[in-house]
Design a protein around this motif. Structure first.
Motif, PDB file in Angstrom:
ATOM      1  N   GLU A   1      -8.107   8.938   0.198  1.00  0.00           N
ATOM      2  CA  GLU A   1      -7.939   7.587  -0.337  1.00  0.00           C
ATOM      3  C   GLU A   1      -6.479   7.161  -0.230  1.00  0.00           C
ATOM      4  O   GLU A   1      -5.576   7.986  -0.057  1.00  0.00           O
ATOM      5  CB  GLU A   1      -8.343   7.548  -1.817  1.00  0.00           C
ATOM      6  CG  GLU A   1      -9.712   8.121  -2.124  1.00  0.00           C
ATOM      7  CD  GLU A   1     -10.790   7.051  -2.193  1.00  0.00           C
ATOM      8  OE1 GLU A   1     -10.469   5.872  -1.939  1.00  0.00           O
ATOM      9  OE2 GLU A   1     -11.935   7.405  -2.501  1.00  0.00           O
ATOM     10  N   THR A   2      -6.236   5.876  -0.367  1.00  0.00           N
ATOM     11  CA  THR A   2      -4.884   5.329  -0.473  1.00  0.00           C
ATOM     12  C   THR A   2      -4.807   4.487  -1.741  1.00  0.00           C
ATOM     13  O   THR A   2      -5.830   4.198  -2.383  1.00  0.00           O
ATOM     14  CB  THR A   2      -4.530   4.459   0.738  1.00  0.00           C
ATOM     15  OG1 THR A   2      -5.374   3.293   0.747  1.00  0.00           O
ATOM     16  CG2 THR A   2      -4.706   5.226   2.044  1.00  0.00           C
ATOM     17  N   HIS A   7      -4.446  10.945  -1.427  1.00  0.00           N
ATOM     18  CA  HIS A   7      -4.436  11.324  -0.014  1.00  0.00           C
ATOM     19  C   HIS A   7      -5.332  12.526   0.229  1.00  0.00           C
ATOM     20  O   HIS A   7      -6.101  12.557   1.201  1.00  0.00           O
ATOM     21  CB  HIS A   7      -2.996  11.621   0.417  1.00  0.00           C
ATOM     22  CG  HIS A   7      -2.870  12.174   1.804  1.00  0.00           C
ATOM     23  ND1 HIS A   7      -3.070  11.406   2.935  1.00  0.00           N
ATOM     24  CD2 HIS A   7      -2.588  13.435   2.245  1.00  0.00           C
ATOM     25  CE1 HIS A   7      -2.904  12.164   4.012  1.00  0.00           C
ATOM     26  NE2 HIS A   7      -2.617  13.396   3.617  1.00  0.00           N
ATOM     27  N   PRO A  51      -4.035   0.857  -2.775  1.00  0.00           N
ATOM     28  CA  PRO A  51      -3.841  -0.458  -2.152  1.00  0.00           C
ATOM     29  C   PRO A  51      -2.766  -1.281  -2.846  1.00  0.00           C
ATOM     30  O   PRO A  51      -2.435  -1.058  -4.019  1.00  0.00           O
ATOM     31  CB  PRO A  51      -5.218  -1.130  -2.320  1.00  0.00           C
ATOM     32  CG  PRO A  51      -6.173  -0.035  -2.660  1.00  0.00           C
ATOM     33  CD  PRO A  51      -5.372   0.999  -3.384  1.00  0.00           C
ATOM     34  N   GLU A  75       0.837  -1.198   0.000  1.00  0.00           N
ATOM     35  CA  GLU A  75       0.000   0.000   0.000  1.00  0.00           C
ATOM     36  C   GLU A  75       0.868   1.244   0.000  1.00  0.00           C
ATOM     37  O   GLU A  75       1.934   1.283   0.620  1.00  0.00           O
ATOM     38  CB  GLU A  75      -0.910   0.003   1.231  1.00  0.00           C
ATOM     39  CG  GLU A  75      -1.851   1.205   1.267  1.00  0.00           C
ATOM     40  CD  GLU A  75      -2.661   1.273   2.546  1.00  0.00           C
ATOM     41  OE1 GLU A  75      -3.892   1.359   2.448  1.00  0.00           O
ATOM     42  OE2 GLU A  75      -2.057   1.241   3.636  1.00  0.00           O
ATOM     43  N   LEU A  76       0.413   2.262  -0.708  1.00  0.00           N
ATOM     44  CA  LEU A  76       1.040   3.579  -0.679  1.00  0.00           C
ATOM     45  C   LEU A  76       0.007   4.584  -0.189  1.00  0.00           C
ATOM     46  O   LEU A  76      -1.133   4.594  -0.669  1.00  0.00           O
ATOM     47  CB  LEU A  76       1.550   3.971  -2.063  1.00  0.00           C
ATOM     48  CG  LEU A  76       2.822   3.256  -2.530  1.00  0.00           C
ATOM     49  CD1 LEU A  76       3.022   3.436  -4.034  1.00  0.00           C
ATOM     50  CD2 LEU A  76       4.039   3.785  -1.775  1.00  0.00           C
ATOM     51  N   ALA A  77       0.413   5.430   0.741  1.00  0.00           N
ATOM     52  CA  ALA A  77      -0.533   6.381   1.322  1.00  0.00           C
ATOM     53  C   ALA A  77       0.206   7.642   1.723  1.00  0.00           C
ATOM     54  O   ALA A  77       1.391   7.612   2.078  1.00  0.00           O
ATOM     55  CB  ALA A  77      -1.219   5.771   2.551  1.00  0.00           C
ATOM     56  N   GLY A  78      -0.495   8.762   1.641  1.00  0.00           N
ATOM     57  CA  GLY A  78       0.070  10.032   2.072  1.00  0.00           C
ATOM     58  C   GLY A  78       0.970  10.648   1.024  1.00  0.00           C
ATOM     59  O   GLY A  78       0.834  10.401  -0.171  1.00  0.00           O
ATOM     60  N   VAL A 138      -0.470   9.342  -5.710  1.00  0.00           N
ATOM     61  CA  VAL A 138      -0.749   8.937  -4.331  1.00  0.00           C
ATOM     62  C   VAL A 138      -1.058  10.165  -3.469  1.00  0.00           C
ATOM     63  O   VAL A 138      -1.939  10.129  -2.600  1.00  0.00           O
ATOM     64  CB  VAL A 138       0.435   8.131  -3.759  1.00  0.00           C
ATOM     65  CG1 VAL A 138       0.221   7.825  -2.270  1.00  0.00           C
ATOM     66  CG2 VAL A 138       0.609   6.828  -4.534  1.00  0.00           C
TER      67      VAL A 138
END
Length: 262
Positions: A221-222, A217, A224, A117-120, A213
């Motif tokens: 959302e992220t 954010h 997945p 996962e990638l987030a932010g 990404v």
């Protein structure tokens, strides 16, 4: 934000109708000149929710308008993102109909498939660490606006002109390649129509994924694990019509192709 919930729903329905029935419409800012980028992503989100309610599964995202020449050509000042559903996917070498599209154009891109996962707000290095593999792709874009003319807010609401995509070639681990220097040649009916190198995409395609990404954010959302991301056009978008055969050759990654029928 300038649009209330009712206006967002109405514009989402307008875009969905244009996409479903291949009918060109006026750009949305003609009727809503105060529309913001945040408004546009609200419309796009409403469109995505509508497709999901109808049983379409979101399989990933795309970055659009990621090269400076493309931004200048289309009169916008920043990249954007759009979602990809399984209904947009077409097998490598398959026949793609153009009768259900308005302004079909083809671009060559690098597709990323994630393993984490990638987030932010993430860096290029974090994107590469989270990438399982990359592979060649064709994206068939289709603006739903009359004359293929739009502004940033309208194109984002139109899901960044997303329409179809084709994956092919040889999947490669990102560490096995210099992703800045992948050369691409696109041919239509055996004639070279476009050349490019992957540095056209924000200097490095992983930068486009990081940008995407960050936008997700901002939307709450992220990205997945297991997501597909089309990182943006390496070549210009070339119009296609029924009878055309398109092949894109990626240095050290093989080729991907499709043919177009009425």
């Amino acid at each position: 934000m300038s649009l209330d919930a009712e206006a967002v729903a109405r514009l989402s329905e307008r875009v969905e109708t244009a996409q479903t029935y291949a009918r060109a419409i006026r750009k949305l800012t003609d009727d809503h000149p105060g529309m913001t980028v945040a408004d546009a992503y609200r419309v796009q989100t409403a469109l995505r929710r509508s497709y999901e309610r109808r049983g379409q599964r979101v399989v990933g995202w795309k970055a659009g308008l990621t090269s400076r020449p493309k931004m200048i050509q289309m009169g916008v000042d920043q990249p954007g993102v759009g979602f990809l559903t399984e209904a947009m996917a077409r097998p490598e070498g398959s026949a793609i109909t153009v009768s259900d599209l308005i302004h079909p154009r083809v671009e060559c891109e690098l597709a990323f498939v994630t393993k984490a996962e990638l987030a932010g707000k993430v860096s290029r290095a974090e994107v590469l660490a989270a990438t399982d593999y990359v592979q060649p792709a064709l994206e068939i874009i289709d603006s739903r606006f009359t004359g293929f003319k739009f502004d940033l807010e309208s194109v984002l609401a139109d899901n960044s002109s997303s329409a179809r995509f084709v994956l092919g070639g040889r999947p490669r681990r990102p560490e096995a390649l210099d992703l800045r220097t992948i050369g691409v040649v696109m041919e239509i009916d055996g004639e070279i129509v476009a050349l490019g190198a992957s540095a056209e995409v924000l200097g490095h395609p992983a930068e486009a994924v990081a940008m995407l990404v960050g936008v997700l954010h901002d939307m709450g959302e992220t990205l997945p694990a297991g997501s597909l991301v089309l990182s943006g056009a390496i070549t210009q978008a070339v119009p296609v019509k029924a009878g055309n055969c398109v092949a894109a050759r990626f240095f050290d990654m093989g080729s991907v192709g499709a043919r177009f029928i009425a």
